[in-house]
Design an enzyme around this catalytic site. Structure first.
Site, PDB file in Angstrom:
ATOM      1  CE  LYS B  98      26.114  15.757 -26.043  1.00  0.00           C
ATOM      2  NZ  LYS B  98      24.868  15.577 -26.796  1.00  0.00           N
ATOM      3  N   GLY B 159      18.484   9.140 -29.549  1.00  0.00           N
ATOM      4  CA  GLY B 159      17.557   9.017 -30.665  1.00  0.00           C
ATOM      5  C   GLY B 159      16.521   7.930 -30.515  1.00  0.00           C
ATOM      6  CB  ALA B 185      20.513  11.054 -25.067  1.00  0.00           C
ATOM      7  N   GLY B 186      17.362  10.651 -25.452  1.00  0.00           N
ATOM      8  CA  GLY B 186      16.313   9.669 -25.235  1.00  0.00           C
ATOM      9  C   GLY B 186      14.911  10.227 -25.071  1.00  0.00           C
ATOM     10  CG  ASN B 207      19.335  16.992 -32.171  1.00  0.00           C
ATOM     11  OD1 ASN B 207      20.508  17.164 -32.422  1.00  0.00           O
ATOM     12  ND2 ASN B 207      18.436  17.165 -33.141  1.00  0.00           N
ATOM     13  CB  SER B 208      15.988  12.589 -31.852  1.00  0.00           C
ATOM     14  OG  SER B 208      17.327  12.282 -32.105  1.00  0.00           O
TER      15      SER B 208
END
Lengths: 67, 258
Positions: B98, B159, B185-186, B207-208
């Protein structure tokens, strides 16, 4: 003793130490650690024979959490 | 069988999970198992003998069917990212990388120029290159042309939990792309992941949203179900939108009417 730079810190080592000796000294079996000496990757099969020299810059890297 | 194909790799799960920001590695590993993911991201960090539990290679490798996708987080130039990729491949034994180059920690927006250059080099070297990019259709196409295995445009800032703020651009990228588009992301909620899949994304990376949930393993499972539902919806073919009402029941021949 010689001194190397290990992950940005001074590390004393006996003369004629190999990369494998260094890994043993810090308690790593080496399986999950990447070794970079002076920006060259040292593959596992070469670690027992790769002699460290005074002033070598050694990076030991692992996988940690990341997204 | 509807599966995600990247290079020679085939995945039945379309949820890619990041392993950062979890309260501890036990919870992270529970979330990975609960998600059913087959592709997880990890980051390269210096070995610290006082924090040996940070080493995730062994615990993740012990989960059956998991492929590691190291990231180049921490790199701020193409050269640093290429160097990180070489080291990561030694450790992971995986061709996935990545590419993540964000020089400014305040907003973590990816540098398109350095990202492009790193991707060009790594694709030539045979990596399966998965670049994290802004939702830019032009850049996405250029990355496809240099041999990237996918493009991973952001839904919103890393995040931030702002969801699919870039959905209009994502639609263009999906329409134009000949390689898998993966929103990275996001995202905050499973419904956003379902939405991304309904739009035609091939996978989502979170992830977050999982790591910062009150119950990460339960949230991981919820995301897995949402991704699967969104994919089914996409494949089933969404109805066309209409600017006005279209009745679902007969409006004539009712009781006393003609």
């Amino acid at each position: 003793m010689i001194t190397i730079d290990l992950n940005g810190q001074q590390q004393p080592l006996p003369p004629d130490s190999t990369v494998s000796d260094l890994l043993a000294a810090i308690g790593s079996d080496g399986k999950s650690v990447a070794v970079v000496v002076n920006e060259q990757i040292i593959r596992p099969e070469n670690r027992p024979s790769h002699l460290l020299q005074a002033g070598d810059r050694v990076e030991l890297l692992i996988f940690a959490g990341g997204g | 069988m509807d599966s995600l194909q990247i290079g020679s790799y085939t995945f039945s799960s379309r949820l890619i999970l990041g392993t950062g920001k979890f309260s501890n590695s036990t919870v992270m590993l529970e979330a990975v198992r609960a998600s059913g993911t087959q592709l997880v991201t990890v980051a390269l960090r210096r070995f610290n003998r006082e924090q040996a539990e940070d080493d995730l290679f062994g615990p993740l490798s012990a989960i059956e069917g998991i492929t590691l996708m190291p990231n180049t987080s921490g790199a701020s130039t193409a050269a640093e990212a290429v160097r990180a990729a070489h080291i990561a491949r030694e450790l992971s034994g995986s061709p996935f990388i990545k590419v993540e180059i964000h020089p400014n920690p305040q907003h973590l927006m990816p540098d398109p120029i350095e990202t492009y250059e790193a991707c060009r080099i790594l694709a030539q070297e045979g990596f399966l290159v998965m670049p994290y990019i802004a939702a830019d259709p032009v850049l996405a196409k250029r990355l496809e042309e240099v041999g990237c295995a996918s493009v991973m445009p952001l839904g919103s800032a890393i995040g931030s939990g702002q969801g699919l703020a870039t959905s209009e651009m994502l639609n263009i990228i999906i329409r134009e792309s000949g390689i898998p588009v993966i929103v990275d992301a996001g995202l905050r909620s499973p419904s956003e992941a379902a939405h991304a899949m309904e739009m035609g994304c091939e996978a989502v990376l979170v992830n977050s949203a999982v790591a910062a949930a009150s119950n990460p393993p339960a949230m991981a499972e919820a995301f897995a179900e949402a991704v699967a539902a969104g994919r089914k919806g996409f494949r089933a073919g969404l109805m066309q939108k209409s600017g006005s009402a279209v009745a679902t029941s007969p409006l004539t021949s009712f009781l006393g009417t003609c």
